[in-house]
Design a protein around this motif. Structure first.
Motif: not given
Length: 518
Positions: A356-379
Motif C-alpha cells: 500500500k502506498i499512503r499519503a496525506e495529499s495528492a501531491e505527496e502521493l504523486g511523489d511516492k508514485l514516482v518512486e514506483r514508476g509514475l513518470e509525470d507527477r504533475d499530470a
C-alpha cells in the motif's frame, strides 16, 4: 510400451475435468482415469485459483437458500436478491461478447446452469455460499446483491477443488499426476485412448472416450505472443503454469476444428508484485485487485485510461487487465481516498496481501508514485484535480443522486458545465480527503478464449473436415472455444465447465456401455 484400459480418460484435474469424471462414474463407468500434467501439489488446474464464483439462472433468494451454507434465517431476512433469468444470463454473455458468442453454446450453459450447480452440491458435495464479500454491499443494514452473480464456494477455488478431490476418492476414480498427454490414439475414425509419459516412459491408455479438460494456452509465452500479441509476453499468469496449449495440439493432430476468439482472453487487474509465471497456491485469487469502481486508475503518464464505473465490476474486470497491459510499462495505479477505504475487500487489499502506498495529499502521493514508476507527477495531480472538479460539478447539478455501490447509481463526471473526455459513469466520488491510498497493478491472464468446437449437447469435439463429432473425443472447461469473445460475465467459466463436463461424462459412459455390449 505398457498399456492400460479404462472406461473413460479425462485429461486435466481441474473443475471441468473433475465434473466429467464424476458424471462418467454416475452414468455407469467403473474405471475412470484422470491424467494430470502437473504434480499432485498442483491439482485443480485454474479452478484452484478462482474465487469459486458460479453464475446461474435462479428465481431469487428462496430458490437458492436451500443450496447455501452461510445464510441462516436471521441473515436471510436482511438479503436483497433479485431473480436472474435465462434471458438476463444469455443477454449478458452476448452483450459482453458483442453478439459473437455461439448461440448454441450460450443456450446450453444458461439452460443447464441451475441443474449444474444443484448437481455440484448434491453429487459432489460442493459447499456453496452466498458471495457476500464479493457480490454484495451492506447498504442501510441490507445485503444488496448486484451484477447477477450470487453464488460462491466456501474457501473459494481451494474449497471447490477439495470437494472434487473428496468425491473422486469416494467414487474410486484414479488420478495419475506428473503424466502429460503427448498424443491421442486415433484410428482415423475414432479416438481410442491417449499416449502419455509416466515416469518419463511412454504409456498407451485405451478407453472408448477421452475428455480433454486441460485448459488453454495462457501459461505459454510463445503462444500468447503468437495469438494475442507481443505485449502479452509480460502478462502475469494467474493460475496453473501447466496450461500451455496441450489440448489444442492433441486435438488438432486428429483433425479437430479450432474455434472462437484466439485474439483475446480473460485478463484482470492483478497485483504488480505477484509471481510472473504462475499463481501462488496460498494467496491464489487474493492477488486480484477489483476495487477500481470505488476509485480511479491512472497509468505511468498520470492519465486515466478506462471508465472505472462503466458497469458492475464482474462485467468489466475480465477485460481491464488487457487495458492495463496496453499502458506504458504495462502497469497502472489504483487510487482512493478516505471515503471508500473501508469498502475495499480485505482479502485483496489487506496489509499482508498488497503493498500500500499512503499519503496525506495528492501531491505527496504523486511523489511516492514516482518512486514506483509514475513518470509525470504533475499530470497525475492535474488528473485528480480535473476529476474532482467534474465530480463536484455533477453533484451540484444533481443533489438528489446518492452514492450506492450496489446499483448503477449514475453518479458521474459528466454534467452540463463540466465533462471529462473519459467519463466515470457511476460511483464517482471526489478523491480529496486524506488519507490517500494507491496500489500498483498489472495484467493477470486467467484463461484464453479460443479453443475447440464442440457439440453443445454432448460436448463432442467437432471435426474440421466433416463438421461432425469426432467419435470418442470430448471437451470441456477453458478449452471450449466459441463461448466467450473479448469479455465475459464473472462466474460463467466454472458453470460452463460443469455443464459441459457433465455432458461429456454422460456420453463417455454411453460409449463404454456400447463397447461392452458389442
Amino acid at each position: 510400451m505398457s498399456e492400460n484400459t479404462f472406461d473413460c480418460i479425462v485429461v486435466g484435474s481441474g473443475n471441468a475435468g473433475s465434473c466429467a469424471a464424476h458424471s462418467a462414474v454416475e452414468s455407469g463407468c467403473t474405471r475412470v482415469l484422470i491424467v494430470e500434467k502437473g504434480p499432485k501439489e498442483w491439482v485443480g488446474g485454474n479452478g484452484f485459483f478462482t474465487a469459486g464464483a458460479h453464475r446461474t439462472v435462479h428465481g431469487g433468494l428462496a430458490d437458492l437458500l436451500p443450496l447455501v451454507q452461510n445464510a441462516p434465517s436471521d441473515a436471510a431476512a436482511t438479503i436483497d436478491m433479485e431473480p436472474y433469468t435465462a434471458e438476463q444470463f444469455a443477454g449478458d454473455i452476448m452483450r459482453l461478447g458483442d453478439g459473437r458468442s455461439d448461440p448454441g453454446l450460450v443456450q446450453a450453459v444458461v439452460d443447464r446452469s441451475r441443474d449444474a450447480v444443484q448437481w455440484l452440491a448434491d453429487r459432489v458435495g460442493v459447499p456453496f455460499t452466498f458471495s457476500f464479500n464479493r457480490q454484495a454491499y451492506l447498504v442501510n443494514g441490507r445485503q444488496k446483491f448486484w451484477g447477477g452473480m450470487v453464488l460462491s464456494v466456501e474457501d473459494g477455488g481451494k474449497g471447490l477443488i477439495a470437494a472434487h478431490q473428496r468425491a473422486l476418492e469416494r467414487e474410486g476414480a484414479e488420478t495419475w499426476f506428473d503424466t502429460p498427454a503427448v498424443s491421442l490414439i486415433y484410428d482415423g475414425e475414432s479416438v481410442k485412448g491417449v499416449e502419455v509419459l509416466r515416469g518419463g516412459q511412454p504409456v498407451r491408455i485405451y478407453a472408448p472416450a477421452v475428455v480433454l479438460a486441460c485448459g488453454g494456452y495462457e501459461a505459454s509465452p510463445k503462444l500468447r505472443e503468437q495469438n494475442l500479441g507481443t505485449d502479452w509476453v509480460r502478462a502475469k499468469v494467474r493460475g496453473t503454469p501447466y496450461n500451455t496449449g496441450d489440448g489444442l495440439s492433441l486435438a488438432s493432430a486428429v483433425g479437430a476444428k479450432l474455434y472462437g476468439d484466439f485474439a483475446s482472453c480473460h485478463s484482470t487487474c492483478w497485483d504488480f508484485n505477484a509471481p510472473s509465471d504462475r499463481g501462488d497456491r496460498e494467496l491464489s485469487n487474493q492477488f486480484t485487485k477489483s476495487g477500481y469502481p470505488l476509485g480511479v486508475m491512472v497509468n505511468a503518464n498520470g492519465q486515466r485510461f478506462v471508465d472505472e464505473g462503466a458497469d458492475f465490476r464482474n462485467y468489466t474486470y475480465a477485460k481491464f487487465g488487457r487495458a492495463i497491459l496496453g499502458q506504458p510499462g504495462g502497469f497502472a495505479f489504483q487510487i482512493w481516498d478516505k471515503r471508500v477505504l473501508d469498502w475495499l475487500r480485505k482479502e485483496e487489499y489487506g496489509d499482508d496481501v498488497v503493498e500500500k502506498i499512503r499519503a496525506e495529499s495528492a501531491e505527496e502521493l504523486g511523489d511516492k508514485l514516482v518512486e514506483r514508476g509514475l513518470e509525470d507527477r504533475d499530470a497525475f495531480v492535474l488528473t485528480l484535480a480535473s476529476y474532482n472538479d467534474a465530480v463536484r460539478t455533477f453533484r451540484e447539478e444533481n443533489p438528489d443522486k446518492q452514492w450506492d455501490p450496489a446499483v448503477k447509481d449514475g453518479l458521474s463526471t459528466q454534467s452540463s458545465r463540466t465533462s471529462l473526455e473519459l467519463p466515470k459513469s457511476n460511483w464517482a466520488l471526489p478523491i480529496d480527503e486524506a488519507p490517500f491510498l494507491a496500489v500498483k497493478v498489472t495484467c493477470g491472464i486467467t484463461f484464453t478464449f479460443g479453443g475447440l468446437a464442440i457439440d453443445p449437447n454432448t460436448a463432442a469435439v467437432i471435426s474440421a473436415q466433416s463438421s461432425r463429432p469426432i467419435n470418442g473425443l470430448f471437451c470441456t472447461g477453458e478449452l471450449v472455444g466459441g463461448l466467450f469473445y473479448g469479455n465475459y460475465p464473472g462466474g460463467s467459466g466454472l458453470t460452463a465447465g460443469a455443464v459441459f463436463g457433465i455432458a461429456a461424462g454422460r456420453e463417455a459412459a454411453r460409449l463404454a456401455k456400447e463397447q461392452m455390449s458389442s
